[in-house]
Design an enzyme around this catalytic site. Structure first.
Site, mmCIF file in Angstrom:
data_model
loop_
_atom_site.group_PDB
_atom_site.id
_atom_site.type_symbol
_atom_site.label_atom_id
_atom_site.label_comp_id
_atom_site.label_asym_id
_atom_site.label_seq_id
_atom_site.Cartn_x
_atom_site.Cartn_y
_atom_site.Cartn_z
ATOM 1 N N LYS A 1 4.628 39.863 87.535
ATOM 2 C CA LYS A 1 5.046 38.089 87.157
ATOM 3 C C LYS A 1 6.389 38.209 86.193
ATOM 4 O O LYS A 1 6.718 36.724 86.595
ATOM 5 C CB LYS A 1 3.999 38.388 86.007
ATOM 6 C CG LYS A 1 2.312 38.103 86.690
ATOM 7 C CD LYS A 1 0.879 37.749 85.678
ATOM 8 C CE LYS A 1 0.085 37.535 85.938
ATOM 9 N NZ LYS A 1 -0.760 38.434 86.927
HETATM 10 C C1 LIG Z 1 -1.741 38.059 88.178
HETATM 11 C C2 LIG Z 1 -1.966 39.539 88.488
HETATM 12 C C3 LIG Z 1 -2.156 40.305 89.851
HETATM 13 C C4 LIG Z 1 -3.513 38.032 91.074
HETATM 14 O O1 LIG Z 1 -2.134 37.941 90.900
HETATM 15 P P1 LIG Z 1 -2.691 36.074 91.506
HETATM 16 O O2 LIG Z 1 -0.823 35.261 92.388
HETATM 17 O O3 LIG Z 1 -3.482 35.554 89.898
HETATM 18 O O4 LIG Z 1 -3.477 35.781 92.538
HETATM 19 C C5 LIG Z 1 -2.363 41.116 90.281
HETATM 20 N N1 LIG Z 1 -2.055 42.223 90.182
HETATM 21 C C6 LIG Z 1 -1.531 42.101 89.139
HETATM 22 C C7 LIG Z 1 -0.652 43.270 88.620
HETATM 23 C C8 LIG Z 1 -1.322 41.050 88.359
HETATM 24 O O5 LIG Z 1 -0.670 40.571 87.442
#
Ligand SMILES: *Cc1c(COP(=O)(O)O)cnc(C)c1O
Length: 459
Positions: free
Chosen positions: A109
């Protein structure tokens, strides 16, 4: 480039307006009015580093920020990463892990939220405006959003998290940030309560306007845009067309891959890996999109039964027919189920659900064979890719790039259970003993609204 809503009632938005709007005002999701075709540029882009490639891709979607300014915002965003190439590529036999966790909070993120923070700062500065971000987090989003805007003049950020239900490390990552524009709310309630409070506050248009509220959740278009870059980058580093396996929750990450393919990057297949919360796996198997019960798993960032970015994919699947899409989403909201009648005719995407034992097994196998530690989210992707290759009877040359979404040290319990090894990271080790700053509040909307108003008034 202008932006429009999947629901058809918003169009002609400049990028900066799309950035600040988040969710479209007709409750749809914002998408670019056209998808740029980059296929003639790929030859030239092949040797570029991550930041250089980002600097080529961004201007195709952002034409209301001066090109030289945009270029430096991109460079500054990724200067906080502790990997020379921003993202890493770790070869494990026939699979490659695309490590996206080298940013300040150790999850993918950061790739989007570091940029989002810089974009907000710039756009708000130009306009002489302020923004108060309100968010709800079950883990990784909160700390990444906070790190993206900490210390900024024109932004305050309020993040609600459910008391006792985020991991101790995740809580430390949020509540030890000392900047005075950061406000953590430890809510007496569940993550759903946090999210419902957020939705109700945002639905109050007068309050939202009066207190200049904005959102940074995964439906924000700029987050998808930032994520396109690593799919382009990884696809240009591989021979032939790349197949990606993406551990998925809200569908934001894999949707960026879908767009990268439509732009012309050499991408052959997208395998959507889910945990026991398998709404997407069921959709791709049957064509029915049906809400299920949320199960707690080892990969909490994927414990989601309604994928908020899935609407963007459906919009393109329905050939940009807003009416059909709106009908589908309304059926889903009313009945908890909506169907396209049969499995989607979409060769690019498939989905596999992975359970707890399989997740632990892939963490254990990878640790034993390669001495490499997967976090439980990436492990879901790793297992899905292996299984897919086996079922397809694939030859030895076949491979997947598994998207590595978090550093294993963020999820020590699962790693210890699988491997017996305690993963560490200096960034996390440095947090212990720092003073915690957060405001406990009852799970009640008025308490949150009052806290926000009083905090802002006291500044
Ligand atoms: C947010 C997240 C996901 C999922 O990603 P999306 O874009 O919501 O599909 C997977 N793994 C981790 C570690 C995350 O923080």
């Amino acid at each position: 480039m202008k932006y429009k809503s999947t629901r058809g009632q918003v169009s002609g938005l400049a990028f900066s307006d799309a950035l600040l709007m988040g969710l479209a005002s007709d409750n749809g999701l914002l998408v670019p009015e056209t998808i740029p075709d980059v296929s003639t540029k790929l030859e030239h882009w092949r040797g570029l580093g991550f930041v250089e490639l980002a600097q080529e891709i961004m201007p195709l979607f952002i034409d209301d920020i001066e090109p030289t300014v945009l270029k430096s915002l991109v460079a500054e965003s990724y200067a906080t990463f502790d990997h020379d190439e921003v993202v890493g590529m770790q070869q494990l036999d026939n699979l490659t892990v695309l490590e996206l966790f080298h940013g300040p909070t150790l999850a993918f993120k950061d790739v989007a939220l570091q940029l989002l923070g810089k974009l907000f700062e710039h756009v708000l500065g130009e306009r002489g405006e302020r923004l108060n971000i309100l968010g709800a987090t079950s883990g990784d989003t909160g700390s990444a959003a906070i790190d993206g805007v900490r210390g900024q003049q024109n932004v305050d950020i309020f993040i609600m998290y459910p008391s006792g239900r985020v991991s101790p490390l995740q809580e430390l990552q949020m509540t030890t940030v000392a900047d005075d524009n950061v406000h953590c709310i430890e809510l007496d309630g569940s993550f759903d309560d946090c999210q419902n409070i957020m939705k109700t506050v945002f639905a109050d248009a007068d309050y939202k306007a009066k207190y200049q509220l904005g959102a940074v959740n995964s439906v924000n278009w700029a987050r998808v845009l930032a994520q396109i870059v690593y799919y382009g980058y990884a696809s240009l580093r591989s021979d032939g067309a790349t197949r990606f396996c993406v551990p998925t929750g809200n569908f934001g990450n894999v949707f960026a891959a879908y767009l990268a393919q439509r732009m012309g990057f050499p991408i052959a297949h997208l395998l959507i890996a889910t945990n026991d919360n398998d709404i997407l796996a069921r959709f791709f198997a049957t064509g029915s999109y049906a809400r299920g019960e949320v199960h707690q798993t080892l990969s909490p960032a994927m414990d989601i039964q309604v994928a908020s970015n899935f609407e963007r994919f459906l919009y393109y699947y329905f050939d940009q027919d807003s009416q059909r899409l709106t009908q589908f989403m309304q059926d889903f909201a009313t009945n908890g189920e909506a169907s396209i009648g049969a499995p989607p005719e979409e060769a690019l995407l498939s989905s596999v659900a992975v359970d707890r034992q399989q997740t632990l097994q892939s963490m254990r196998d990878v640790h034993q064979r390669f001495g490499y530690i997967l976090d439980p989210h990436t492990a879901v992707g790793y297992f899905a890719a292996q299984q897919w290759l086996q079922q397809a009877g694939a030859d030895a040359a076949s491979s997947y790039v598994v998207v590595g979404t978090a550093h294993p040290a963020k999820f020590p319990e699962a790693v210890v259970e699988a491997t017996g090894t305690e993963p560490t990271h200096p960034t996390l080790a440095a947090l212990s003993g720092l003073p915690k700053r957060s405001q406990p509040l009852p799970g009640d909307i008025d308490a949150v609204k009052t806290y926000l108003v009083e905090t802002l008034a006291a500044k």
